[in-house]
Design a protein around this motif. Structure first.
Motif, mmCIF file in Angstrom:
data_model
loop_
_atom_site.group_PDB
_atom_site.id
_atom_site.type_symbol
_atom_site.label_atom_id
_atom_site.label_comp_id
_atom_site.label_asym_id
_atom_site.label_seq_id
_atom_site.Cartn_x
_atom_site.Cartn_y
_atom_site.Cartn_z
ATOM 1 N N LEU A 1 -7.185 14.115 2.220
ATOM 2 C CA LEU A 1 -7.762 15.024 3.197
ATOM 3 C C LEU A 1 -7.117 16.403 3.085
ATOM 4 O O LEU A 1 -7.813 17.426 3.069
ATOM 5 C CB LEU A 1 -7.592 14.477 4.616
ATOM 6 N N VAL A 2 -5.796 16.433 2.980
ATOM 7 C CA VAL A 2 -5.090 17.708 2.837
ATOM 8 C C VAL A 2 -5.512 18.396 1.542
ATOM 9 O O VAL A 2 -5.742 19.611 1.520
ATOM 10 C CB VAL A 2 -3.560 17.489 2.878
ATOM 11 N N ASP A 3 -5.643 17.640 0.447
ATOM 12 C CA ASP A 3 -6.078 18.217 -0.833
ATOM 13 C C ASP A 3 -7.458 18.858 -0.715
ATOM 14 O O ASP A 3 -7.690 19.957 -1.217
ATOM 15 C CB ASP A 3 -6.106 17.152 -1.933
ATOM 16 N N TYR B 1 -4.792 2.631 6.036
ATOM 17 C CA TYR B 1 -5.792 3.462 5.372
ATOM 18 C C TYR B 1 -5.640 4.929 5.746
ATOM 19 O O TYR B 1 -5.886 5.811 4.924
ATOM 20 C CB TYR B 1 -7.206 2.969 5.679
ATOM 21 N N GLU B 2 -5.236 5.200 6.969
ATOM 22 C CA GLU B 2 -4.998 6.583 7.368
ATOM 23 C C GLU B 2 -3.867 7.189 6.547
ATOM 24 O O GLU B 2 -3.967 8.308 6.063
ATOM 25 C CB GLU B 2 -4.649 6.656 8.853
ATOM 26 N N ASN C 1 0.818 -1.213 0.000
ATOM 27 C CA ASN C 1 0.000 0.000 0.000
ATOM 28 C C ASN C 1 0.851 1.261 0.000
ATOM 29 O O ASN C 1 0.544 2.227 -0.692
ATOM 30 C CB ASN C 1 -0.940 0.019 1.206
ATOM 31 N N ALA C 2 1.920 1.291 0.778
ATOM 32 C CA ALA C 2 2.775 2.473 0.837
ATOM 33 C C ALA C 2 3.439 2.722 -0.511
ATOM 34 O O ALA C 2 3.503 3.864 -0.979
ATOM 35 C CB ALA C 2 3.832 2.305 1.922
ATOM 36 N N THR C 3 3.912 1.667 -1.149
ATOM 37 C CA THR C 3 4.543 1.808 -2.462
ATOM 38 C C THR C 3 3.524 2.260 -3.493
ATOM 39 O O THR C 3 3.794 3.162 -4.289
ATOM 40 C CB THR C 3 5.168 0.462 -2.902
#
Length: 123
Positions: free
Chosen positions: A87-89, A79-80, A9-11
């Motif tokens: 969220l920032v966008d 997921y966070e 997921n991170a990649t």
């Protein structure tokens, strides 16, 4: 049952962010060129607002990443981490819709001023 794809997921998230950034860069340029060519003030204002949103989003993401140090008491879930940038966008979009920091207005004035000056020289 083994779940081995969680680290993927991170990649995947970083690859999606890179692709999104590349697409936004070409979209901004195309939108600006189209707005200038068609002399559409609303499209030009919208393009300037999009650039302001992108700049603020990049700024806030960088600030957030610089303040996160080491392990947290409660670690972030996958997921966070994945949806945090969205969220920032969205927060930056709302901020720009409320007036922003004035970057879009300054860009609009500069672009229209340069365009008007260029048109006066052609006459």
């Amino acid at each position: 049952m083994s779940i081995s794809g969680i680290n993927l997921n991170a990649t995947l998230t970083s690859q999606l962010e890179l692709q999104k950034t590349q697409n936004e860069n070409t979209d901004f340029e195309a939108v600006l060129q189209d707005a200038i060519a068609s002399k559409d003030d609303e499209a030009l204002k919208d393009a300037c607002k999009q650039i302001e949103q992108y700049m603020l989003s990049s700024l806030f993401k960088q600030m957030k990443s610089s303040t996160e140090m080491g392990e947290r008491l409660i670690p972030k879930g996958d997921y966070e981490e994945m949806f945090e940038s969205y969220l920032v966008d969205e927060q930056c979009k709302i901020m720009c819709d409320a007036g922003g920091i004035g970057l879009a207005d300054s860009m609009y004035k500069q672009i229209t001023g340069a365009y008007n000056t260029q048109q006066n020289y052609k006459k």
